[in-house]
Every structure is written in C-alpha cells, then in structure tokens.
Design a protein around this motif. Structure first.
Motif, PDB file in Angstrom:
ATOM      1  N   ASN A  41       0.850  -1.189   0.000  1.00  0.00           N
ATOM      2  CA  ASN A  41       0.000   0.000   0.000  1.00  0.00           C
ATOM      3  C   ASN A  41       0.888   1.242   0.000  1.00  0.00           C
ATOM      4  OD1 ASN A  41      -2.187   1.720   0.164  1.00  0.00           O
ATOM      5  ND2 ASN A  41      -2.346   1.554   2.398  1.00  0.00           N
ATOM      6  N   PHE A  42       1.026   1.875  -1.160  1.00  0.00           N
ATOM      7  CA  PHE A  42       1.961   2.987  -1.302  1.00  0.00           C
ATOM      8  C   PHE A  42       1.226   4.264  -1.694  1.00  0.00           C
ATOM      9  CE2 PHE A  42       3.934  -0.934  -3.055  1.00  0.00           C
ATOM     10  CZ  PHE A  42       4.696  -1.252  -1.932  1.00  0.00           C
ATOM     11  N   PRO A  43       1.506   5.363  -1.009  1.00  0.00           N
ATOM     12  CA  PRO A  43       0.842   6.621  -1.364  1.00  0.00           C
ATOM     13  C   PRO A  43       1.349   7.144  -2.705  1.00  0.00           C
ATOM     14  CG  PRO A  43       2.534   6.991   0.305  1.00  0.00           C
ATOM     15  CD  PRO A  43       2.426   5.512   0.137  1.00  0.00           C
ATOM     16  N   ALA A  44       0.505   7.851  -3.402  1.00  0.00           N
ATOM     17  CA  ALA A  44       0.860   8.450  -4.686  1.00  0.00           C
ATOM     18  C   ALA A  44       1.287   9.903  -4.481  1.00  0.00           C
ATOM     19  CB  ALA A  44      -0.321   8.386  -5.650  1.00  0.00           C
ATOM     20  N   GLY A  45       2.102  10.383  -5.427  1.00  0.00           N
ATOM     21  CA  GLY A  45       2.443  11.792  -5.438  1.00  0.00           C
ATOM     22  C   GLY A  45       3.469  12.238  -4.420  1.00  0.00           C
ATOM     23  N   GLN A  46       4.205  11.315  -3.834  1.00  0.00           N
ATOM     24  CA  GLN A  46       5.236  11.691  -2.870  1.00  0.00           C
ATOM     25  C   GLN A  46       6.438  12.308  -3.592  1.00  0.00           C
ATOM     26  OE1 GLN A  46       4.879  11.299   0.677  1.00  0.00           O
ATOM     27  NE2 GLN A  46       2.820  11.098  -0.173  1.00  0.00           N
ATOM     28  N   PRO A  47       7.140  13.258  -2.943  1.00  0.00           N
ATOM     29  CA  PRO A  47       8.330  13.830  -3.583  1.00  0.00           C
ATOM     30  C   PRO A  47       9.440  12.795  -3.739  1.00  0.00           C
ATOM     31  CG  PRO A  47       8.161  14.547  -1.292  1.00  0.00           C
ATOM     32  CD  PRO A  47       6.889  13.828  -1.612  1.00  0.00           C
ATOM     33  N   VAL A  48      10.331  13.030  -4.689  1.00  0.00           N
ATOM     34  CA  VAL A  48      11.454  12.126  -4.906  1.00  0.00           C
ATOM     35  C   VAL A  48      12.504  12.365  -3.828  1.00  0.00           C
ATOM     36  CG1 VAL A  48      13.273  11.413  -6.502  1.00  0.00           C
ATOM     37  CG2 VAL A  48      11.031  12.125  -7.387  1.00  0.00           C
ATOM     38  N   PRO A  49      12.865  11.362  -3.039  1.00  0.00           N
ATOM     39  CA  PRO A  49      13.904  11.545  -2.025  1.00  0.00           C
ATOM     40  C   PRO A  49      15.238  11.940  -2.669  1.00  0.00           C
ATOM     41  CG  PRO A  49      12.688   9.507  -1.649  1.00  0.00           C
ATOM     42  CD  PRO A  49      12.285  10.002  -2.991  1.00  0.00           C
ATOM     43  N   ASP A  50      15.902  12.912  -2.095  1.00  0.00           N
ATOM     44  CA  ASP A  50      17.176  13.392  -2.624  1.00  0.00           C
ATOM     45  C   ASP A  50      18.318  12.759  -1.832  1.00  0.00           C
ATOM     46  OD1 ASP A  50      19.346  14.723  -3.641  1.00  0.00           O
ATOM     47  OD2 ASP A  50      18.613  16.746  -3.217  1.00  0.00           O
ATOM     48  N   ASN A  51      18.936  11.748  -2.412  1.00  0.00           N
ATOM     49  CA  ASN A  51      20.040  11.042  -1.743  1.00  0.00           C
ATOM     50  C   ASN A  51      21.368  11.241  -2.477  1.00  0.00           C
ATOM     51  OD1 ASN A  51      18.487   9.826   0.368  1.00  0.00           O
ATOM     52  ND2 ASN A  51      17.637   8.414  -1.138  1.00  0.00           N
ATOM     53  N   ARG A  52      21.523  12.403  -3.099  1.00  0.00           N
ATOM     54  CA  ARG A  52      22.754  12.657  -3.856  1.00  0.00           C
ATOM     55  C   ARG A  52      23.980  12.787  -2.982  1.00  0.00           C
ATOM     56  NH1 ARG A  52      21.158  17.972  -7.003  1.00  0.00           N
ATOM     57  NH2 ARG A  52      20.026  18.230  -5.023  1.00  0.00           N
ATOM     58  N   PHE A  53      23.821  13.306  -1.772  1.00  0.00           N
ATOM     59  CA  PHE A  53      24.991  13.717  -0.989  1.00  0.00           C
ATOM     60  C   PHE A  53      25.170  12.890   0.279  1.00  0.00           C
ATOM     61  CE2 PHE A  53      23.113  17.566  -3.047  1.00  0.00           C
ATOM     62  CZ  PHE A  53      24.019  17.633  -4.093  1.00  0.00           C
ATOM     63  N   VAL A  54      24.818  11.639   0.221  1.00  0.00           N
ATOM     64  CA  VAL A  54      24.973  10.757   1.376  1.00  0.00           C
ATOM     65  C   VAL A  54      26.434  10.325   1.526  1.00  0.00           C
ATOM     66  CG1 VAL A  54      22.597   9.942   1.236  1.00  0.00           C
ATOM     67  CG2 VAL A  54      24.393   8.725  -0.014  1.00  0.00           C
ATOM     68  N   ASP A  55      26.772   9.825   2.694  1.00  0.00           N
ATOM     69  CA  ASP A  55      28.122   9.309   2.926  1.00  0.00           C
ATOM     70  C   ASP A  55      28.269   7.861   2.454  1.00  0.00           C
ATOM     71  OD1 ASP A  55      29.013  11.706   4.099  1.00  0.00           O
ATOM     72  OD2 ASP A  55      28.223  11.102   6.060  1.00  0.00           O
ATOM     73  N   THR A  56      27.165   7.149   2.428  1.00  0.00           N
ATOM     74  CA  THR A  56      27.182   5.755   1.996  1.00  0.00           C
ATOM     75  C   THR A  56      26.076   5.547   0.968  1.00  0.00           C
ATOM     76  OG1 THR A  56      28.015   4.993   4.138  1.00  0.00           O
ATOM     77  CG2 THR A  56      26.993   3.352   2.709  1.00  0.00           C
ATOM     78  N   TYR A  57      26.453   5.177  -0.243  1.00  0.00           N
ATOM     79  CA  TYR A  57      25.505   4.886  -1.302  1.00  0.00           C
ATOM     80  C   TYR A  57      25.235   3.382  -1.304  1.00  0.00           C
ATOM     81  CZ  TYR A  57      26.648   9.534  -3.104  1.00  0.00           C
ATOM     82  OH  TYR A  57      26.833  10.889  -3.241  1.00  0.00           O
ATOM     83  N   SER A  58      23.963   3.040  -1.269  1.00  0.00           N
ATOM     84  CA  SER A  58      23.564   1.644  -1.311  1.00  0.00           C
ATOM     85  C   SER A  58      22.532   1.504  -2.434  1.00  0.00           C
ATOM     86  CB  SER A  58      22.967   1.213   0.029  1.00  0.00           C
ATOM     87  OG  SER A  58      22.663  -0.164   0.040  1.00  0.00           O
ATOM     88  N   VAL A  59      22.979   0.966  -3.557  1.00  0.00           N
ATOM     89  CA  VAL A  59      22.193   0.974  -4.785  1.00  0.00           C
ATOM     90  C   VAL A  59      21.658  -0.424  -5.071  1.00  0.00           C
ATOM     91  CG1 VAL A  59      22.208   1.525  -7.247  1.00  0.00           C
ATOM     92  CG2 VAL A  59      23.669   2.836  -5.672  1.00  0.00           C
ATOM     93  N   LEU A  60      20.353  -0.509  -5.270  1.00  0.00           N
ATOM     94  CA  LEU A  60      19.710  -1.762  -5.660  1.00  0.00           C
ATOM     95  C   LEU A  60      19.320  -1.645  -7.129  1.00  0.00           C
ATOM     96  CD1 LEU A  60      18.438  -4.527  -4.985  1.00  0.00           C
ATOM     97  CD2 LEU A  60      16.388  -3.297  -4.214  1.00  0.00           C
ATOM     98  N   ILE A  61      19.620  -2.678  -7.907  1.00  0.00           N
ATOM     99  CA  ILE A  61      19.389  -2.631  -9.354  1.00  0.00           C
ATOM    100  C   ILE A  61      18.447  -3.759  -9.764  1.00  0.00           C
ATOM    101  CG2 ILE A  61      20.447  -2.697 -11.639  1.00  0.00           C
ATOM    102  CD1 ILE A  61      23.053  -1.745 -10.369  1.00  0.00           C
ATOM    103  N   PHE A  62      17.311  -3.375 -10.344  1.00  0.00           N
ATOM    104  CA  PHE A  62      16.395  -4.323 -10.955  1.00  0.00           C
ATOM    105  C   PHE A  62      16.580  -4.248 -12.465  1.00  0.00           C
ATOM    106  CE2 PHE A  62      12.945  -3.849  -7.416  1.00  0.00           C
ATOM    107  CZ  PHE A  62      13.753  -4.548  -6.541  1.00  0.00           C
ATOM    108  N   GLY A  63      16.694  -5.377 -13.110  1.00  0.00           N
ATOM    109  CA  GLY A  63      16.850  -5.348 -14.556  1.00  0.00           C
ATOM    110  C   GLY A  63      16.981  -6.738 -15.143  1.00  0.00           C
ATOM    111  N   ASN A  64      17.173  -6.764 -16.446  1.00  0.00           N
ATOM    112  CA  ASN A  64      17.367  -8.028 -17.140  1.00  0.00           C
ATOM    113  C   ASN A  64      18.823  -8.130 -17.597  1.00  0.00           C
ATOM    114  OD1 ASN A  64      17.380  -6.365 -19.494  1.00  0.00           O
ATOM    115  ND2 ASN A  64      15.155  -6.562 -19.673  1.00  0.00           N
ATOM    116  N   SER A  65      19.077  -8.725 -18.721  1.00  0.00           N
ATOM    117  CA  SER A  65      20.463  -8.951 -19.149  1.00  0.00           C
ATOM    118  C   SER A  65      21.213  -7.640 -19.419  1.00  0.00           C
ATOM    119  CB  SER A  65      20.484  -9.821 -20.406  1.00  0.00           C
ATOM    120  OG  SER A  65      19.714  -9.242 -21.453  1.00  0.00           O
ATOM    121  N   HIS A  66      20.494  -6.551 -19.650  1.00  0.00           N
ATOM    122  CA  HIS A  66      21.159  -5.293 -19.964  1.00  0.00           C
ATOM    123  C   HIS A  66      21.888  -4.685 -18.767  1.00  0.00           C
ATOM    124  CE1 HIS A  66      19.887  -4.828 -24.113  1.00  0.00           C
ATOM    125  NE2 HIS A  66      18.675  -5.215 -23.767  1.00  0.00           N
TER     126      HIS A  66
END
Length: 271
Positions: A41-66
């Motif tokens: 259950n996720f609300p619509a229209g939420q602002p995009v979180p700004d995580n550009r300047f964090v000390d630790t980047y933790s990136v999750l990637i969803f995708g296929n062979s590309h």
C-alpha cells in the motif's frame, strides 16, 4: 540389553526431545519462522527523495540482461568512489533477468526492497514494443516508483539503449519512461539518448556487442556514467580517467562528454 528394549528407549528419547522443542516453540524439522508480509500500500504523489549527498551509497538494481553486461554495477560503484572520495558505495543486482512487472508479481524483490536500507533503486526492464506498434502496461513500474519513495529510496528509471542502427528507438523508449515519470515523479536517466549523442558525435566508438543488442564495454561505460551522474549529481565530464578500464583515455573522455551533454539537456532528477 535386548534390541526391543533399546528401541523403546530410543523412541522415548525422541518423544521427549520433540515435546521439549514444541514446549519451547521449536520445530522438529528446523523450518524458519513465517516471513512477514510485504507492504503493498503505497501513497501516490510523494516527492522524490534526494540522496545525492549521502556518505554511503547503497544501490539496488532491478533489470534483465542489460544490467549485467561488463559488470555494470561494479563500474557504477567504482565511479562513485572515484568521484566522491571518502564516500562508501555498494550496488546489488537483484536475482534473475525479469521484467519489472514480473518482479512485482513474485514479491521477492519487493521484500528485498523493504528488507534493507537502500539509497537508490535503478529500474530497468519496462516492457516495450521494439517496433513501436504495441503497448505494454506501465502500472507495475509506476508502483515500483511509489514503493521506493515510500522507503525514502531515490527511484531512477533506466530506459534501455537502442539496438544497433536504430535511430528512433532511443527517443521512443525514453518518451515511454517520461510518461511513467509524469504519472509518478521520479528520476529518469537518459541512457538511450546518451547513446544517440555518443554515436552522433563519435561514430567511431563501438557501443554495441556483436549481437547488436547488448552493450560492449564502451556502451556499458557510457551507461554507467549516466547512472553515476544521476545518482550523485556530479558532472560526469569531471570524473577522472579510470586506469583499470581497458578503454583509451580518449574514448573515456568522449564518453564522459556525451553523458554530460545529454544530462545537461535532459536532467535526470527533479532537484
């Protein structure tokens, strides 16, 4: 002691052990406790979180062979650590080579998104028609954007690069993702448009592998540059040469310029 007597004693020991496990909440077969249900259950229209300047980047990637060509995830991590000295960075590829609607339907990846603290979620794998003649629903990709923002994770849409020789596919796939962004605000990495720009400026570059679909090393490097700037906000053109990458200094410079020029014209994030 007779065999029958020994058997009775063994049965008694086993019964006592099982009774003790049951009275302590244990399990005779070692089964794990039930996994808590994921939130859907996720609300619509939420602002995009700004995580550009964090000390630790933790990136999750969803995708296929590309997203698996030439260690794209590791390359993005290396760029972040080079461009942001002192920052830590990790990137995890979700299992499988599924489309985004398939990932949502199986709920395993939704559970993964909600099980850890991530800063960015890269979303590649929206179905689209290579000919442009058919339409595939985008509702599950929209839901992924909502789900990531509910976790304070920055969602980054990743439209695929065009196939070799196709001069319209890059913009068409980008526009498809723009429609998703317009429905639910997110970041949009202009990967395909950066490929178009690089091939326009530097036609001598080999971005595609021999199958004409997946990326060669130069193509993966260009995609990583676009993702790097989308994640950190750092201008890709200022990234130093990566000496351990088997691309010439000139090629790396050309790819940095193409990525930066594209992102100047098509900024990835709304901040």
């Amino acid at each position: 002691m007779s065999l029958l007597s020994a058997s009775k004693q063994l049965n008694l020991i086993m019964f006592s052990t099982l009774w003790l496990l049951a009275s302590c909440g244990g399990s005779s077969d070692g089964a794990a406790a039930p996994v808590k249900e994921v939130n859907t259950n996720f609300p619509a229209g939420q602002p995009v979180p700004d995580n550009r300047f964090v000390d630790t980047y933790s990136v999750l990637i969803f995708g296929n062979s590309h997203v698996r060509s030439h260690n794209l995830a590791d390359l993005v991590v290396q760029m972040i650590q080079t461009g942001r000295p002192g920052a830590k960075a990790t990137a995890e590829l979700a299992a499988g080579i599924l489309f985004l609607d398939e990932r949502f339907n199986n709920q395993n990846d939704l559970r993964l998104l909600q099980s850890k603290t991530w800063t960015h979620l890269i979303l590649q794998g929206q179905k689209y028609s290579t000919s442009g003649a058919y339409y595939y629903p985008t509702d599950k990709t929209v839901t992924w954007v909502k789900a990531s923002k509910a976790q304070q994770v920055t969602p980054i849409l990743f439209p695929e690069h065009p196939t070799s020789g196709n001069k319209t596919e890059g913009m068409r796939v980008h526009q498809l993702h723009q429609s998703i962004q317009q429905e639910e605000n997110s970041c949009l990495a202009p990967v395909g448009l950066a490929w178009d720009k690089a091939l326009e400026l530097y036609p001598e570059l080999t971005l595609h592998s021999s199958d004409g679909n997946h990326a060669a090393l130069a193509g993966t490097f260009l995609t990583a540059l676009v993702l790097y700037q989308s994640i950190t906000g750092n201008n890709a053109d200022t990234l130093p040469q990566l000496s351990n990458i088997t691309l010439s200094a000139q090629s790396q410079q050309q790819l940095r310029q193409a990525a930066a020029a594209t992102l100047q014209q098509y900024p990835a994030c709304p901040f």
